[in-house]
Design a protein around this motif. Structure first.
Motif, PDB file in Angstrom:
ATOM      1  N   PHE A  37       3.897  46.589  13.139  1.00  0.00           N
ATOM      2  CA  PHE A  37       5.288  46.755  12.744  1.00  0.00           C
ATOM      3  C   PHE A  37       6.106  46.864  14.029  1.00  0.00           C
ATOM      4  O   PHE A  37       5.546  47.065  15.113  1.00  0.00           O
ATOM      5  N   ARG A  38       7.417  46.745  13.909  1.00  0.00           N
ATOM      6  CA  ARG A  38       8.273  46.940  15.074  1.00  0.00           C
ATOM      7  C   ARG A  38       9.578  47.620  14.669  1.00  0.00           C
ATOM      8  O   ARG A  38       9.998  47.522  13.523  1.00  0.00           O
ATOM      9  N   GLN A  39      10.150  48.297  15.649  1.00  0.00           N
ATOM     10  CA  GLN A  39      11.418  48.979  15.402  1.00  0.00           C
ATOM     11  C   GLN A  39      12.347  48.749  16.580  1.00  0.00           C
ATOM     12  O   GLN A  39      12.038  49.164  17.714  1.00  0.00           O
ATOM     13  N   ALA A  40      13.454  48.081  16.309  1.00  0.00           N
ATOM     14  CA  ALA A  40      14.471  47.839  17.326  1.00  0.00           C
ATOM     15  C   ALA A  40      15.469  48.993  17.313  1.00  0.00           C
ATOM     16  O   ALA A  40      15.607  49.694  16.300  1.00  0.00           O
ATOM     17  N   PRO A  41      16.192  49.200  18.406  1.00  0.00           N
ATOM     18  CA  PRO A  41      17.172  50.296  18.462  1.00  0.00           C
ATOM     19  C   PRO A  41      18.184  50.199  17.332  1.00  0.00           C
ATOM     20  O   PRO A  41      18.766  49.142  17.096  1.00  0.00           O
ATOM     21  N   GLY A  42      18.367  51.304  16.619  1.00  0.00           N
ATOM     22  CA  GLY A  42      19.348  51.349  15.548  1.00  0.00           C
ATOM     23  C   GLY A  42      18.920  50.677  14.260  1.00  0.00           C
ATOM     24  O   GLY A  42      19.711  50.592  13.319  1.00  0.00           O
ATOM     25  N   LYS A  43      17.673  50.219  14.207  1.00  0.00           N
ATOM     26  CA  LYS A  43      17.192  49.535  13.007  1.00  0.00           C
ATOM     27  C   LYS A  43      15.974  50.242  12.442  1.00  0.00           C
ATOM     28  O   LYS A  43      15.320  51.025  13.128  1.00  0.00           O
ATOM     29  N   GLU A  44      15.664  49.934  11.190  1.00  0.00           N
ATOM     30  CA  GLU A  44      14.475  50.500  10.569  1.00  0.00           C
ATOM     31  C   GLU A  44      13.226  49.749  11.045  1.00  0.00           C
ATOM     32  O   GLU A  44      13.296  48.603  11.471  1.00  0.00           O
ATOM     33  N   ARG A  45      12.106  50.432  10.937  1.00  0.00           N
ATOM     34  CA  ARG A  45      10.844  49.783  11.283  1.00  0.00           C
ATOM     35  C   ARG A  45      10.569  48.667  10.287  1.00  0.00           C
ATOM     36  O   ARG A  45      10.756  48.848   9.079  1.00  0.00           O
ATOM     37  N   GLU A  46      10.101  47.511  10.793  1.00  0.00           N
ATOM     38  CA  GLU A  46       9.860  46.369   9.928  1.00  0.00           C
ATOM     39  C   GLU A  46       8.458  45.805  10.147  1.00  0.00           C
ATOM     40  O   GLU A  46       7.898  45.885  11.249  1.00  0.00           O
ATOM     41  N   PHE A  47       7.939  45.216   9.101  1.00  0.00           N
ATOM     42  CA  PHE A  47       6.621  44.595   9.138  1.00  0.00           C
ATOM     43  C   PHE A  47       6.652  43.344  10.008  1.00  0.00           C
ATOM     44  O   PHE A  47       7.622  42.569   9.977  1.00  0.00           O
ATOM     45  N   VAL A  48       5.572  43.131  10.768  1.00  0.00           N
ATOM     46  CA  VAL A  48       5.448  41.944  11.609  1.00  0.00           C
ATOM     47  C   VAL A  48       4.276  41.080  11.156  1.00  0.00           C
ATOM     48  O   VAL A  48       4.438  39.902  10.854  1.00  0.00           O
ATOM     49  N   ALA A  49       3.081  41.664  11.125  1.00  0.00           N
ATOM     50  CA  ALA A  49       1.894  40.884  10.790  1.00  0.00           C
ATOM     51  C   ALA A  49       0.781  41.821  10.345  1.00  0.00           C
ATOM     52  O   ALA A  49       0.737  42.979  10.754  1.00  0.00           O
TER      53      ALA A  49
END
Length: 123
Positions: A37-49
């Protein structure tokens, strides 16, 4: 005690590649689904692979499909994420997860998490 240790993050330019690794210890995840998963600044954590450790079935977010490849070393309880053609929008903290859980729209969480590794892509 379960531990997931990520490595391989860094600062790269757009178009470059990086390979992330996640080594699991404390128990075997041979029948589990592991992923990133990944989390960018100011965003929610999101699925990647994600990848099924037994069988190797993979699943990707639309935004990374054809650029990222997830793989695993079954014997070493390790998962990798090869990231090619990186874009500035890929900049985020990348987290390894084990025993991924599914919601109505796909993988949305995990029972175990690593500490995260920063990936920064400059334009």
């Amino acid at each position: 005690q379960v531990q997931l240790v990520e490595s391989g993050g860094g600062l790269v330019q757009a178009g470059d590649s990086l390979r992330l690794s996640c080594a699991a210890s404390g128990r075997t995840f041979s029948r589990s689904v592991m992923g990133w998963f990944r989390q960018a600044p100011g965003k929610e954590r999101e699925f990647v692979a994600a990848i099924a450790m037994s069988g190797g079935t993979t699943n990707y977010a639309v935004s990374v499909k054809a650029r990222f490849t997830i793989s695993r070393n079954y014997a070493r309880n390790t998962v990798y994420l090869q990231m090619n053609s990186l874009k500035p929008e890929d900049t985020a903290v990348y987290y390894c997860g084990a025993d991924l859980t599914q919601g109505t729209q796909g993988y949305n969480s995990a029972d175990y998490w690593g500490q995260g590794t920063q990936v920064t892509v400059s334009s």
